[in-house]
Write a protein that holds these residues in place. Structure first.
Motif, PDB file in Angstrom:
ATOM      1  N   ASP A 227      24.000-102.537  -6.473  1.00  0.00           N
ATOM      2  CA  ASP A 227      22.722-103.044  -5.968  1.00  0.00           C
ATOM      3  C   ASP A 227      22.395-104.368  -6.636  1.00  0.00           C
ATOM      4  O   ASP A 227      22.746-104.589  -7.802  1.00  0.00           O
ATOM      5  CB  ASP A 227      21.609-102.033  -6.259  1.00  0.00           C
ATOM      6  CG  ASP A 227      20.410-102.213  -5.347  1.00  0.00           C
ATOM      7  OD1 ASP A 227      20.464-103.091  -4.449  1.00  0.00           O
ATOM      8  OD2 ASP A 227      19.424-101.471  -5.516  1.00  0.00           O
TER       9      ASP A 227
ATOM     10  N   GLU B 135      12.827-103.947   5.183  1.00  0.00           N
ATOM     11  CA  GLU B 135      12.447-102.549   5.204  1.00  0.00           C
ATOM     12  C   GLU B 135      12.394-102.012   3.783  1.00  0.00           C
ATOM     13  O   GLU B 135      13.167-102.421   2.916  1.00  0.00           O
ATOM     14  CB  GLU B 135      13.448-101.732   6.019  1.00  0.00           C
ATOM     15  CG  GLU B 135      13.500-102.141   7.494  1.00  0.00           C
ATOM     16  CD  GLU B 135      14.483-101.300   8.240  1.00  0.00           C
ATOM     17  OE1 GLU B 135      15.146-100.459   7.603  1.00  0.00           O
ATOM     18  OE2 GLU B 135      14.611-101.485   9.471  1.00  0.00           O
TER      19      GLU B 135
ATOM     20  N   PRO C  41      25.226-105.594   0.870  1.00  0.00           N
ATOM     21  CA  PRO C  41      25.458-104.146   1.022  1.00  0.00           C
ATOM     22  C   PRO C  41      26.878-103.816   1.453  1.00  0.00           C
ATOM     23  O   PRO C  41      27.476-102.830   0.975  1.00  0.00           O
ATOM     24  CB  PRO C  41      24.425-103.742   2.079  1.00  0.00           C
ATOM     25  CG  PRO C  41      23.341-104.755   1.967  1.00  0.00           C
ATOM     26  CD  PRO C  41      24.044-106.036   1.645  1.00  0.00           C
TER      27      PRO C  41
ATOM     28  N   ASN D 150      13.846-104.260   1.143  1.00  0.00           N
ATOM     29  CA  ASN D 150      15.228-104.601   1.403  1.00  0.00           C
ATOM     30  C   ASN D 150      15.335-106.013   1.953  1.00  0.00           C
ATOM     31  O   ASN D 150      14.355-106.612   2.387  1.00  0.00           O
ATOM     32  CB  ASN D 150      15.830-103.615   2.411  1.00  0.00           C
ATOM     33  CG  ASN D 150      15.997-102.235   1.806  1.00  0.00           C
ATOM     34  OD1 ASN D 150      16.268-102.125   0.614  1.00  0.00           O
ATOM     35  ND2 ASN D 150      15.817-101.208   2.619  1.00  0.00           N
ATOM     36  N   GLY D 151      16.539-106.516   1.964  1.00  0.00           N
ATOM     37  CA  GLY D 151      16.763-107.854   2.477  1.00  0.00           C
ATOM     38  C   GLY D 151      16.393-107.994   3.923  1.00  0.00           C
ATOM     39  O   GLY D 151      16.064-109.074   4.392  1.00  0.00           O
ATOM     40  N   ASP D 152      16.438-106.892   4.678  1.00  0.00           N
ATOM     41  CA  ASP D 152      16.064-106.955   6.088  1.00  0.00           C
ATOM     42  C   ASP D 152      14.604-106.636   6.315  1.00  0.00           C
ATOM     43  O   ASP D 152      14.163-106.441   7.442  1.00  0.00           O
ATOM     44  CB  ASP D 152      16.932-105.986   6.901  1.00  0.00           C
ATOM     45  CG  ASP D 152      16.858-104.563   6.349  1.00  0.00           C
ATOM     46  OD1 ASP D 152      16.111-104.356   5.373  1.00  0.00           O
ATOM     47  OD2 ASP D 152      17.544-103.672   6.889  1.00  0.00           O
TER      48      ASP D 152
ATOM     49  N   GLY E  26      19.968-108.849   0.652  1.00  0.00           N
ATOM     50  CA  GLY E  26      20.597-108.279   1.832  1.00  0.00           C
ATOM     51  C   GLY E  26      21.788-109.094   2.276  1.00  0.00           C
ATOM     52  O   GLY E  26      22.617-109.539   1.482  1.00  0.00           O
TER      53      GLY E  26
ATOM     54  N   GLN F  21      12.771-107.882  -4.248  1.00  0.00           N
ATOM     55  CA  GLN F  21      13.368-107.723  -2.928  1.00  0.00           C
ATOM     56  C   GLN F  21      14.873-107.528  -3.093  1.00  0.00           C
ATOM     57  O   GLN F  21      15.519-108.243  -3.853  1.00  0.00           O
ATOM     58  CB  GLN F  21      13.081-108.936  -2.043  1.00  0.00           C
ATOM     59  CG  GLN F  21      13.624-108.821  -0.640  1.00  0.00           C
ATOM     60  CD  GLN F  21      13.290-110.047   0.196  1.00  0.00           C
ATOM     61  OE1 GLN F  21      12.935-111.088  -0.355  1.00  0.00           O
ATOM     62  NE2 GLN F  21      13.422-109.922   1.496  1.00  0.00           N
ATOM     63  N   ARG F  22      15.396-106.557  -2.397  1.00  0.00           N
ATOM     64  CA  ARG F  22      16.840-106.360  -2.449  1.00  0.00           C
ATOM     65  C   ARG F  22      17.534-107.501  -1.721  1.00  0.00           C
ATOM     66  O   ARG F  22      17.090-107.970  -0.682  1.00  0.00           O
ATOM     67  CB  ARG F  22      17.211-105.034  -1.797  1.00  0.00           C
ATOM     68  CG  ARG F  22      17.033-103.857  -2.736  1.00  0.00           C
ATOM     69  CD  ARG F  22      17.767-102.637  -2.231  1.00  0.00           C
ATOM     70  NE  ARG F  22      17.741-101.618  -3.260  1.00  0.00           N
ATOM     71  CZ  ARG F  22      16.746-100.733  -3.403  1.00  0.00           C
ATOM     72  NH1 ARG F  22      15.731-100.761  -2.573  1.00  0.00           N
ATOM     73  NH2 ARG F  22      16.787 -99.848  -4.377  1.00  0.00           N
TER      74      ARG F  22
ATOM     75  N   GLN G 210      20.088-115.722   0.786  1.00  0.00           N
ATOM     76  CA  GLN G 210      19.733-114.521   1.534  1.00  0.00           C
ATOM     77  C   GLN G 210      20.826-113.452   1.434  1.00  0.00           C
ATOM     78  O   GLN G 210      20.678-112.381   2.023  1.00  0.00           O
ATOM     79  CB  GLN G 210      19.496-114.857   3.017  1.00  0.00           C
ATOM     80  CG  GLN G 210      18.179-115.559   3.290  1.00  0.00           C
ATOM     81  CD  GLN G 210      18.197-116.991   2.814  1.00  0.00           C
ATOM     82  OE1 GLN G 210      19.205-117.686   2.988  1.00  0.00           O
ATOM     83  NE2 GLN G 210      17.099-117.423   2.217  1.00  0.00           N
ATOM     84  N   GLY G 211      21.897-113.760   0.701  1.00  0.00           N
ATOM     85  CA  GLY G 211      22.960-112.787   0.508  1.00  0.00           C
ATOM     86  C   GLY G 211      24.082-112.884   1.514  1.00  0.00           C
ATOM     87  O   GLY G 211      25.014-112.057   1.490  1.00  0.00           O
ATOM     88  N   ASN G 212      24.034-113.852   2.395  1.00  0.00           N
ATOM     89  CA  ASN G 212      25.104-114.001   3.380  1.00  0.00           C
ATOM     90  C   ASN G 212      26.303-114.697   2.728  1.00  0.00           C
ATOM     91  O   ASN G 212      26.160-115.745   2.085  1.00  0.00           O
ATOM     92  CB  ASN G 212      24.611-114.816   4.572  1.00  0.00           C
ATOM     93  CG  ASN G 212      23.426-114.163   5.258  1.00  0.00           C
ATOM     94  OD1 ASN G 212      23.497-112.994   5.628  1.00  0.00           O
ATOM     95  ND2 ASN G 212      22.335-114.904   5.399  1.00  0.00           N
TER      96      ASN G 212
END
Length: 943
Positions: free
Chosen positions: A393, A19, A51, A15-17, A47, A44-45, A84-86
């Motif tokens: 996703d 995990e 989400p 995951n992006g974090d 993050g 890698q997802r 990073q998806g932010n």
């Protein structure tokens, strides 16, 4: 094709974090025994804000710039995200699903939607341009030079028109141009440099926007569902290569300018003579899956594959797909070559994949540096990123680096290859610790303890904490002996506890005792304390587990601990040759009282030397008692003989109490030393010695003992009867100086005729041969009598002649010496006054002759003082008158020189003639006056 049959690999998705997703753990059912290909990509997802965005909305389209990620959703919103998806910005562009997004290098974003609108937005401002078409718009492509080319872009949708809009230079608004229409809806559109490619129901067309001419038309693949079900996918690999993925077909088209090349079955919208460019299909293949996305990967292709159901494949002419809710398979990423050689296949654990169709997935890639000449390869740090988008996703894929390769090797148990990769300098240096730890853990689990120990110096290097951790771990596993040869003693140096634990571990098993001894000898004693190891060994001293190696190790530990006497005890018990140096080095002579036997067994010569040298500390009675009562299997009498013999040679009285024993020992081990011992010693019993010699038939020794006992006749009889050595008998009788023995010798020899002749030969000088001959009975036959008599007479004459000659020489020497003395005695010596004498002594200090003469004169002076009272024999005044010389004669008479000269004048007439004759006999160096002087008293008396 065989490569397509490879089973998909299920990668670990993060995951992006950071995990792992829960669904990743469900796919661990791979069949054992099949080798697994190492993946080329890692996943890698995305993050950050993604989400949250997809929890209330669904992703519909995506585009990636070198600055941001552009995400369009079903509610018509554009989300500007970082990598990073932010989310950095949100644009409410549409009211329905966003179908396509296009971007320009600088700041402009183009999007189209099912609401029939096209919106051009600014990345940094809130400026927007909105175009209404009242029909769903499916594709948009901004001119790569949008901001520098009058804001030109192309779009298309269900209306089937390819529209190109250009901002008007003279009036406000945009000029619209239709490039193509009437061929069905526009499904995809991509613009690269001056080339615009789009796909409709008929196929793919390429248009040169610079010349405003069509280049080529590539027909739609046959046998695939309608574009609404399986969308075509276009991607420019570089400025001249277009990759088309549609349904199950892949075509690679190259834009060429050489008119000599063939068309390979392609149709051209204009004649060859009117265009300089054309398209050549350089690659084409079919897949076993539906293509949901396609992107370049260097010289390879990344394929987003949707695996259809079996019954769906059998429906060839069906234009719709039956509902498969909840039965869809995972989408896969295939890395293939232009010839469809599959390198890797990864199944993606997308959230909710069971409910998605092929058109629900999108694949986008970030732009990367490269050109057709470079084959699309990326520069270092500029590797491509691939975004796999599903409604709920987003997964990011990127090439695996060296560290990923190492991690994959470790995951699959190939620790050696992982270690080799790290040692080759690939990846961070810190990886060596991780790889090393995991490799050692793997070997420990496999119970390959020796191999693990051998690798420790390479893997643990100079880390004391790591070394100590593994030392204690091996100790816990009871495998520490295999590690001990590799434990460092410097660089790094471990704690003393680690070394002590290692040594104690070697004491528990007899197979390790030799290694314990070697280790103690090789390790510096400053590394550890010997006491814990000693405490571990001492309980085993009297047990069956005690080995010689363990004893020696304990002795070495005693030495390290300063317990030298205990160490000596074990060294002596083990018969170590270096025990003698050890005794001398540590001055342990007081500690060897009870170790005589062991020392003698080890090296009798060195032990004897040591015991005799320190006999004041270890007295002879202790040594003798220990040797006599030695319980070990040894020749204790011989050892006793060696000690007593050496003791006797050093001090004949030190072992006098054991001389009786020594006689017997000499008789047993060294008979040649008996006679020297018998002659020297006075501390043995003669009767006991005689019994020993008689028993062993030592005749000479019997003779000596009989002689010392006073039984000379029996001794003589033994010589004659047993030794039959007349010369020995003669010597024996000669030493005794007893005439009765001569008679006894003659008497016994007369009993043996052959002895008589031998007696005659050996008695010359001791007995008169005529006396012996006179005692020989008449008629006794003596062998070689005539020859012996001739020899006796000859020897007698020679002896007599020598005696006469010696007597004559002796007489002549006596006369000569007497005459010489007489002349010397007549000579006078002038003694000067004290001052003159001192001056003469200084001048003649170096002359030895003068020194000798002065010494003689001083003696004469003393004698003259004794005889004449130190007075002149003529005037009777004292000799020591100041400034007056005097003369001394060897007859001890002394005169003042003036008195002597006056007395001689009166006698001059009578002695002239005699003085002249005798003057020639004086020494040449004597003064003439002195040579003529004579003692008045002696001369008068002689006259």
């Amino acid at each position: 094709m065989s490569s397509a049959a490879r089973r998909a690999h299920h990668p670990s998705l993060v995951n992006g974090d950071g995990e792992y997703g829960p669904e990743d753990e469900e796919e661990e059912d791979e069949e054992e025994g099949e080798p697994e290909e190492e993946p080329r990509l890692k996943y890698q997802r995305l993050g950050g804000s993604v989400p949250a965005i997809l929890s209330t909305d669904a992703a519909a389209a995506i585009a990636v710039t070198d600055r941001a990620v552009l995400l369009g959703t079903h509610d018509g919103t554009l989300h500007i995200l970082d990598f990073q998806g932010n989310q950095s910005k949100e644009i409410k562009a549409h009211t329905a699903t966003v179908n396509d997004i296009s971007f320009e290098d600088r700041e402009y974003i183009g999007s189209c939607s099912d609401d029939g609108t096209v919106v051009i937005s600014n990345l940094f401002t809130d400026d927007k341009l909105k175009f209404e078409y009242h029909r769903p718009m499916k594709a948009i492509a901004l001119d790569p030079q949008y901001s520098r080319s009058n804001n030109r872009f192309a779009t298309g949708g269900l209306a089937g028109q390819v529209l190109v809009l250009t901002k008007s230079r003279w009036v406000s608004g945009y000029n619209k141009k239709v490039l193509r229409e009437g061929e069905g809806p526009i499904h995809s559109m991509k613009w690269r440099t001056d080339l615009l490619a789009w796909a409709n129901d008929a196929g793919v067309k390429v248009h040169d926007m610079k010349t405003d001419r069509g280049i080529a038309f590539i027909e739609k693949p046959k046998g695939i569902p309608r574009p609404e079900v399986l969308l075509p996918h276009l991607v420019w690999q570089d400025d001249t290569v277009l990759v088309i993925g549609w349904g199950t077909s892949v075509k690679i088209a190259a834009i060429r300018t050489d008119l000599s090349q063939g068309l390979n079955g392609m149709q051209r919208s204009v004649s060859a003579a009117s265009s300089e460019k054309y398209v050549d299909i350089v690659g084409s293949f079919q897949t076993g899956y539906h293509i949901s996305g396609i992107a370049p990967f260097g010289d390879l292709l990344v394929m987003l594959a949707y695996i259809p159901e079996e019954d769906e494949r059998d429906k060839k002419n069906n234009t719709s797909v039956s509902s498969r809710q909840g039965t869809a398979q995972r989408p896969e990423i295939h890395l293939v070559s232009w010839k469809n050689d599959v390198l890797t296949t990864d199944a993606l654990p997308i959230h909710g994949y069971e409910h998605y169709k092929a058109k629900d997935y999108t694949l986008a890639h970030a732009p990367f540096s490269g050109s057709s000449n470079a084959g699309g390869q990326w520069a270092a740090g500029d590797e491509p990123l691939y975004y796999i988008v599903s409604p709920k996703d987003i997964v990011v894929a990127k090439p695996r680096d060296t560290e990923d390769h190492i991690a994959w090797l470790l995951q699959h148990g190939w620790h050696e290859k992982a270690l080799a990769a790290v040692e080759a300098g690939h990846g961070r240096t810190e990886l060596l610790d991780e790889v090393g730890t995991r490799y050692l853990d793997h070997l420990i689990i496999e119970r390959k303890y020796a191999e693990a120990a051998q690798l420790c110096p390479k893997l643990l290097r100079g880390s004391p904490s790591a070394w100590e951790r593994w030392v204690f771990h091996f100790a816990h596993l009871r495998q520490l002996p295999v590690l001990i040869p590799y434990i460092p003693i410097e660089n790094p140096q471990l704690s003393d506890t680690a070394y002590e634990v290692a040594l104690v571990a070697l004491t528990t098993n007899g197979t390790f005792h030799e290694l314990l001894l070697t280790t103690i000898k090789s390790w510096p004693p400053t590394l550890y304390s010997a006491s814990p190891v000693i405490s571990a060994i001492e309980p085993q001293l009297n047990s069956s587990s005690m080995t010689n190696s363990l004893k020696e190790a304990l002795a070495e530990l005693y030495v390290i601990n300063g317990q030298y006497e205990k160490g000596l005890f074990l060294f002596a018990e083990l018969l170590k040759p270096e025990v003698f140096e050890f005794i001398e080095k540590h001055n342990l002579h007081d500690a060897i009282h009870d170790k005589v036997v062991n020392l003698m067994l080890l090296d009798s010569k060195r032990a004897v030397h040591l015991l005799i040298q320190h006999r004041d500390i270890i007295p002879p009675y202790e040594v003798v008692e220990q040797l006599l009562h030695a319980s070990k299997s040894c020749d204790k009498k011989y050892l006793l003989h060696q000690y007593l013999h050496a003791l006797f040679e050093v001090d004949i009285h030190a072992g006098k109490d054991y001389h009786d024993m020594q006689v017997e020992l000499y008789a047993d081990y060294e008979p040649r030393m008996l006679l020297p011992f018998l002659r020297t010693s006075q501390h043995y019993r003669l009767d006991k010695a005689y019994e020993i010699f008689a028993q062993k038939e030592f005749v000479k020794e019997q003779v000596f003992v009989l002689g010392r006992m006073g039984n000379a006749k029996e001794a003589l009889s033994t010589i004659i009867n047993k030794l039959e050595d007349i010369q020995e008998a003669v010597e024996f009788v000669t030493e005794r100086h007893d005439d009765e023995l001569w008679d006894e010798l003659i008497r016994q020899c007369l009993q043996k005729p052959e002895m008589v002749g031998m007696l005659l030969e050996h008695t010359v000088g001791n007995l008169d041969p005529l006396y012996i001959v006179s005692l020989v009975p008449d008629g006794l036959e003596i062998p070689k009598l005539r020859d012996r008599l001739v020899k006796i007479v000859t020897d007698y004459r020679t002896e007599t002649s020598l005696r006469h000659g010696c007597n004559d020489i002796l007489k002549a020497d006596c006369v000569n010496l007497l005459v010489k003395y007489y002349h010397e005695a007549r000579r006078g010596v002038c003694m000067a006054s004290m001052d003159e004498e001192a001056q003469v002594a200084r001048v003649n200090e170096g002359s030895s002759r003068t020194g000798d003469r002065s010494s003689s004169l001083r003696n004469l002076e003393i004698k003259s003082r004794t005889r004449c009272g130190a007075r002149c024999c003529l005037c009777f005044d004292p000799l020591s008158i100041q400034d007056m010389s005097f003369i001394v004669f060897y007859c001890c008479h002394a005169y003042h020189q003036s008195c002597l000269e006056g007395g001689l004048d009166s006698m001059k007439s009578n002695s002239n003639a005699r003085d002249s004759d005798e003057g020639s006999e004086d020494d040449e160096g004597s003064p003439s006056g002195e040579s003529r002087m004579r003692c008045v008293l002696c001369t008068t008396a002689a006259a």
